[in-house]
Design an enzyme around this catalytic site. Structure first.
Site, PDB file in Angstrom:
ATOM      1  N   HIS A 148       0.982  -1.255   0.048  1.00  0.00           N
ATOM      2  CA  HIS A 148      -0.130  -0.028  -0.037  1.00  0.00           C
ATOM      3  C   HIS A 148       0.917   1.310  -0.091  1.00  0.00           C
ATOM      4  CE1 HIS A 148      -3.172  -2.824   1.338  1.00  0.00           C
ATOM      5  NE2 HIS A 148      -3.944  -2.053   0.864  1.00  0.00           N
ATOM      6  N   LYS A 152      -0.474   4.745   4.533  1.00  0.00           N
ATOM      7  CA  LYS A 152      -1.524   3.885   5.240  1.00  0.00           C
ATOM      8  C   LYS A 152      -0.957   3.718   6.701  1.00  0.00           C
ATOM      9  CE  LYS A 152      -3.791  -0.556   4.850  1.00  0.00           C
ATOM     10  NZ  LYS A 152      -5.108  -0.008   5.349  1.00  0.00           N
TER      11      LYS A 152
HETATM   12  N1  NDP Z   1     -12.818  -0.729   2.914  1.00  0.00           N
HETATM   13  C1  NDP Z   1     -12.108  -0.162   1.875  1.00  0.00           C
HETATM   14  O1  NDP Z   1     -12.555  -0.621   0.761  1.00  0.00           O
HETATM   15  C2  NDP Z   1     -10.991   0.746   1.962  1.00  0.00           C
HETATM   16  C3  NDP Z   1     -10.590   0.971   3.366  1.00  0.00           C
HETATM   17  N2  NDP Z   1     -10.034   2.021   3.500  1.00  0.00           N
HETATM   18  C4  NDP Z   1      -9.383   2.591   4.864  1.00  0.00           C
HETATM   19  O2  NDP Z   1     -10.172   3.795   5.078  1.00  0.00           O
HETATM   20  C5  NDP Z   1      -9.438   4.233   5.957  1.00  0.00           C
HETATM   21  C6  NDP Z   1      -9.137   5.765   5.857  1.00  0.00           C
HETATM   22  O3  NDP Z   1      -8.175   5.662   4.494  1.00  0.00           O
HETATM   23  P1  NDP Z   1      -7.831   6.932   3.775  1.00  0.00           P
HETATM   24  O4  NDP Z   1      -8.849   7.556   3.056  1.00  0.00           O
HETATM   25  O5  NDP Z   1      -6.623   6.464   2.807  1.00  0.00           O
HETATM   26  O6  NDP Z   1      -6.953   7.655   4.964  1.00  0.00           O
HETATM   27  P2  NDP Z   1      -6.717   9.315   4.826  1.00  0.00           P
HETATM   28  O7  NDP Z   1      -5.934   9.447   6.011  1.00  0.00           O
HETATM   29  O8  NDP Z   1      -6.221   9.891   3.637  1.00  0.00           O
HETATM   30  O9  NDP Z   1      -8.132   9.988   5.526  1.00  0.00           O
HETATM   31  C7  NDP Z   1      -8.642   9.789   6.572  1.00  0.00           C
HETATM   32  C8  NDP Z   1      -9.822  10.762   6.748  1.00  0.00           C
HETATM   33  O10 NDP Z   1     -10.280  10.586   7.996  1.00  0.00           O
HETATM   34  C9  NDP Z   1     -10.102  11.541   8.893  1.00  0.00           C
HETATM   35  N3  NDP Z   1     -10.023  11.291  10.637  1.00  0.00           N
HETATM   36  C10 NDP Z   1      -9.046  10.392  10.729  1.00  0.00           C
HETATM   37  N4  NDP Z   1      -9.170  10.353  12.033  1.00  0.00           N
HETATM   38  C11 NDP Z   1     -10.081  10.977  12.414  1.00  0.00           C
HETATM   39  C12 NDP Z   1     -10.633  11.430  13.799  1.00  0.00           C
HETATM   40  N5  NDP Z   1     -10.350  10.792  14.875  1.00  0.00           N
HETATM   41  N6  NDP Z   1     -11.554  12.187  13.768  1.00  0.00           N
HETATM   42  C13 NDP Z   1     -12.129  12.635  12.554  1.00  0.00           C
HETATM   43  N7  NDP Z   1     -11.725  12.662  11.422  1.00  0.00           N
HETATM   44  C14 NDP Z   1     -10.752  11.654  11.202  1.00  0.00           C
HETATM   45  C15 NDP Z   1      -8.852  12.395   8.484  1.00  0.00           C
HETATM   46  O11 NDP Z   1      -8.975  13.643   8.700  1.00  0.00           O
HETATM   47  P3  NDP Z   1      -7.578  14.411   8.867  1.00  0.00           P
HETATM   48  O12 NDP Z   1      -7.621  15.115   7.346  1.00  0.00           O
HETATM   49  O13 NDP Z   1      -7.792  15.633   9.624  1.00  0.00           O
HETATM   50  O14 NDP Z   1      -6.483  13.555   9.151  1.00  0.00           O
HETATM   51  C16 NDP Z   1      -8.919  12.192   6.922  1.00  0.00           C
HETATM   52  O15 NDP Z   1      -9.985  13.048   6.410  1.00  0.00           O
HETATM   53  C17 NDP Z   1      -8.449   3.426   6.524  1.00  0.00           C
HETATM   54  O16 NDP Z   1      -8.922   2.784   7.824  1.00  0.00           O
HETATM   55  C18 NDP Z   1      -8.417   2.536   5.206  1.00  0.00           C
HETATM   56  O17 NDP Z   1      -7.710   1.281   5.644  1.00  0.00           O
HETATM   57  C19 NDP Z   1      -9.223   2.566   2.587  1.00  0.00           C
HETATM   58  C20 NDP Z   1      -9.488   2.244   1.379  1.00  0.00           C
HETATM   59  C21 NDP Z   1     -10.207   1.230   0.896  1.00  0.00           C
HETATM   60  O1  LIG Z   2      -5.698   2.141   3.358  1.00  0.00           O
HETATM   61  C1  LIG Z   2      -5.741   1.798   2.293  1.00  0.00           C
HETATM   62  O2  LIG Z   2      -5.618   2.167   1.293  1.00  0.00           O
HETATM   63  C2  LIG Z   2      -6.533   0.352   1.745  1.00  0.00           C
HETATM   64  N1  LIG Z   2      -6.955  -0.342   3.003  1.00  0.00           N
HETATM   65  C3  LIG Z   2      -7.984  -1.269   2.960  1.00  0.00           C
HETATM   66  C4  LIG Z   2      -7.396  -2.647   3.652  1.00  0.00           C
HETATM   67  O3  LIG Z   2      -6.626  -2.200   4.788  1.00  0.00           O
HETATM   68  O4  LIG Z   2      -7.576  -3.663   3.453  1.00  0.00           O
HETATM   69  C5  LIG Z   2      -8.207  -1.781   1.790  1.00  0.00           C
HETATM   70  C6  LIG Z   2      -7.333  -1.513   0.524  1.00  0.00           C
HETATM   71  O5  LIG Z   2      -6.570  -2.555   0.222  1.00  0.00           O
HETATM   72  C7  LIG Z   2      -6.808   0.113   0.612  1.00  0.00           C
END
Ligand code: NDP
Ligand SMILES: O=C(O)C1=N[C@H](C(=O)O)C[C@H](O)C1
Length: 255
Positions: A148, A152
């Protein structure tokens, strides 16, 4: 019926994709979008509001579903507010510990809740075939590598943990070895797990099965984060008509 969607983590990598995917979907609209300290930002023309106002927004804007991609603690807080407001909750957040997962699942007693570590349809197909491959190749060594982007936080990925549960289901593998260093030969019932973090890799999972002078590699590579966002929006539209309970992405795509 138009499904109103509240978006959390709206300026994050996934939050921005979710806003775009909602705009692309004929049956949805953004009811509100929040992030910590938004500073007057907009994403695709959607105003981003402070996360501190989530509890009142989820009541006043009355969305049908909230889609969350943030972090474990914030996801739990948002789920609790959705319980209070009687709003469905779809989360793709990963990295929950066991206690946090238990708390998240408790919310499903009150509202429709769907948690999926990966909203790509191809990953679900991979989950389905990996167990079969392990059962068909007894005695073969199994290792998992996930790659990743360098932003992450959690390791191994939520998807990797889901795949590992599937690999362990038939009882041949009972231990997870996270990386290796020094004098550490492979032991029988172990699965090696390796998390790579580099650049802007969207997400790749590979399971290697090796033995009998041959190897099988099962790989999923996400080419664009939009695939996860589109899956989450499909899940939100699907869950809009469901009663309280814990749902999985398989319920949405029928696999
Ligand atoms: N299920 C799926 O298909 C996928 C899952 N994911 C998961 O999604 C999650 C987010 O990933 P990603 O978008 O890359 O991460 P990012 O760090 O790019 O974004 C996370 C967002 O959540 C906000 N955030 C984090 N902590 C808090 C908090 N305590 N209170 C309020 N807002 C918060 C951040 O705000 P700030 O900007 O202020 O830090 C930011 O806007 C991860 O757990 C990832 O593994 C990701 C891709 C696909
Ligand atoms: O953090 C990510 O980017 C992603 N998180 C998910 C995971 O933890 O499995 C899904 C995807 O792989 C992208």
């Amino acid at each position: 019926m138009t499904v109103g969607i509240g978006v959390t983590g709206a300026t994050g990598r996934m939050g921005q994709e979710v806003i775009a995917a909602v705009a692309d979907h004929d049956d949805c609209e953004v009811a509100f979008a929040v992030n910590r300290e938004p500073d007057g930002e907009a994403v695709d023309g959607v105003e981003i509001e402070p996360a501190a106002e989530f509890d009142s927004l989820v009541v006043e804007r009355d969305p049908t579903v909230v889609i969350d991609f943030t972090g474990p603690e914030s996801a739990l807080g948002y789920a609790e507010a959705c319980v209070d407001a009687d709003v469905a909750f779809v989360t793709g957040t990963t990295g929950f510990d066991d206690d946090q997962l238990e708390s998240l699942e408790a919310a499903a007693d009150e509202i429709p809740l769907l948690h999926a570590p990966n909203f790509a349809r191809g990953v679900q197909a991979l989950v389905n075939v990996v167990g079969e491959a392990v059962r068909n190749l007894p005695g073969y060594d199994v290792e998992l590598v996930e790659t990743h982007h360098n932003g992450k936080r959690d390791a191994p990925s939520g998807t990797a943990n889901r795949l590992l549960d599937e690999i362990e289901a038939n009882g041949e593998f009972t231990e997870r070895t996270h990386g290796r260093e020094g004098d550490q030969p492979r032991e029988g019932p172990e699965i090696g797990v390796h998390a790579l973090r580099a650049g802007d890799v969207t997400g790749e999972h590979e399971i290697l099965l090796a033995g009998n002078h041959e190897e099988v590699r099962l790989t999923h590579r996400a080419e664009d984060r939009g695939v996860f966002a589109a899956g989450a929006v499909d899940a939100a539209v699907w869950i809009a008509g469901q009663k309280a309970g814990r749902y999985d992405f398989t319920d949405v795509i029928g696999q």
